[in-house]
Design a protein around this motif. Structure first.
Motif, PDB file in Angstrom:
ATOM      1  N   MET A   1       0.576  -1.404  -0.238  1.00 10.11           N
ATOM      2  CA  MET A   1       0.173   0.134   0.382  1.00 10.11           C
ATOM      3  C   MET A   1       1.234   1.273  -0.128  1.00 10.11           C
ATOM      4  SD  MET A   1      -2.993   1.299   2.787  1.00 10.11           S
ATOM      5  CE  MET A   1      -4.059  -0.378   3.110  1.00 10.11           C
ATOM      6  N   ASN A   2       1.047   1.623  -0.416  1.00 10.10           N
ATOM      7  CA  ASN A   2       1.134   2.743  -0.803  1.00 10.10           C
ATOM      8  C   ASN A   2       1.059   4.854  -0.207  1.00 10.10           C
ATOM      9  OD1 ASN A   2       3.105   5.596  -2.069  1.00 10.10           O
ATOM     10  ND2 ASN A   2       3.121   4.980  -3.909  1.00 10.10           N
ATOM     11  N   PHE A   3       0.974   4.824   1.319  1.00 10.03           N
ATOM     12  CA  PHE A   3       0.117   5.887   1.468  1.00 10.03           C
ATOM     13  C   PHE A   3       0.355   7.499   0.869  1.00 10.03           C
ATOM     14  CE2 PHE A   3       1.009   3.209   5.195  1.00 10.03           C
ATOM     15  CZ  PHE A   3      -0.500   2.218   4.964  1.00 10.03           C
ATOM     16  N   LEU A   4       1.250   7.638  -0.032  1.00  9.29           N
ATOM     17  CA  LEU A   4       1.509   9.033  -0.802  1.00  9.29           C
ATOM     18  C   LEU A   4       1.039   9.388  -1.754  1.00  9.29           C
ATOM     19  CD1 LEU A   4       5.675   9.171   0.224  1.00  9.29           C
ATOM     20  CD2 LEU A   4       3.640   9.469   1.246  1.00  9.29           C
ATOM     21  N   ASP A   5       0.930   8.118  -2.906  1.00  6.84           N
ATOM     22  CA  ASP A   5      -0.148   8.442  -3.789  1.00  6.84           C
ATOM     23  C   ASP A   5      -2.130   9.046  -3.213  1.00  6.84           C
ATOM     24  OD1 ASP A   5      -1.917   7.991  -5.598  1.00  6.84           O
ATOM     25  OD2 ASP A   5      -0.207   5.992  -6.669  1.00  6.84           O
ATOM     26  N   GLN A   6      -1.855   9.648  -4.103  1.00  7.47           N
ATOM     27  CA  GLN A   6      -3.099  10.795  -3.611  1.00  7.47           C
ATOM     28  C   GLN A   6      -4.733  10.142  -3.906  1.00  7.47           C
ATOM     29  OE1 GLN A   6      -2.971  13.766  -2.245  1.00  7.47           O
ATOM     30  NE2 GLN A   6      -5.292  13.298  -2.084  1.00  7.47           N
ATOM     31  N   GLU A   7      -4.825   9.282  -4.637  1.00 11.25           N
ATOM     32  CA  GLU A   7      -5.955   7.806  -5.213  1.00 11.25           C
ATOM     33  C   GLU A   7      -5.739   6.925  -4.316  1.00 11.25           C
ATOM     34  OE1 GLU A   7      -7.811   5.122  -8.622  1.00 11.25           O
ATOM     35  OE2 GLU A   7      -5.961   6.849  -9.099  1.00 11.25           O
ATOM     36  N   HIS A   8      -4.921   6.238  -3.640  1.00  9.60           N
ATOM     37  CA  HIS A   8      -4.034   5.282  -2.922  1.00  9.60           C
ATOM     38  C   HIS A   8      -5.050   5.629  -1.492  1.00  9.60           C
ATOM     39  CE1 HIS A   8      -2.810   2.316  -5.931  1.00  9.60           C
ATOM     40  NE2 HIS A   8      -3.577   1.794  -5.452  1.00  9.60           N
ATOM     41  N   GLN A   9      -4.954   7.010  -1.105  1.00  6.38           N
ATOM     42  CA  GLN A   9      -4.919   7.970   0.216  1.00  6.38           C
ATOM     43  C   GLN A   9      -6.488   8.438   0.447  1.00  6.38           C
ATOM     44  OE1 GLN A   9      -2.622  11.956   0.697  1.00  6.38           O
ATOM     45  NE2 GLN A   9      -1.635  11.320   1.767  1.00  6.38           N
ATOM     46  N   ASN A  10      -7.097   8.849  -0.707  1.00  9.86           N
ATOM     47  CA  ASN A  10      -8.399   8.956  -0.536  1.00  9.86           C
ATOM     48  C   ASN A  10      -9.314   8.001  -0.359  1.00  9.86           C
ATOM     49  OD1 ASN A  10      -7.665  11.551  -1.332  1.00  9.86           O
ATOM     50  ND2 ASN A  10      -8.268  12.116  -2.928  1.00  9.86           N
TER      51      ASN A  10
END
Length: 47
Positions: A1-10
């Motif tokens: 999981m990439n917490f810095l990626d905006q789409e994944h973060q949202n």
């Protein structure tokens, strides 16, 4: 999981707010440096 990626973060935040995180997602977040930085940055250092 990439917490810095905006789409994944949202997506992650939406799932967290509504209590839809899987156990793996929650454990990954709680064990991440991002979570540790968040928790320690909000703790008071006042003596």
């Amino acid at each position: 999981m990439n917490f810095l990626d905006q789409e994944h973060q949202n997506e992650f935040l939406t799932k967290w707010i509504y209590g839809k995180l899987t156990e793996k997602e929650l454990n990954t977040f709680v064990n991440s440096n991002l979570y540790k930085n968040l928790v320690f940055s909000t703790s008071s250092n006042d003596d």
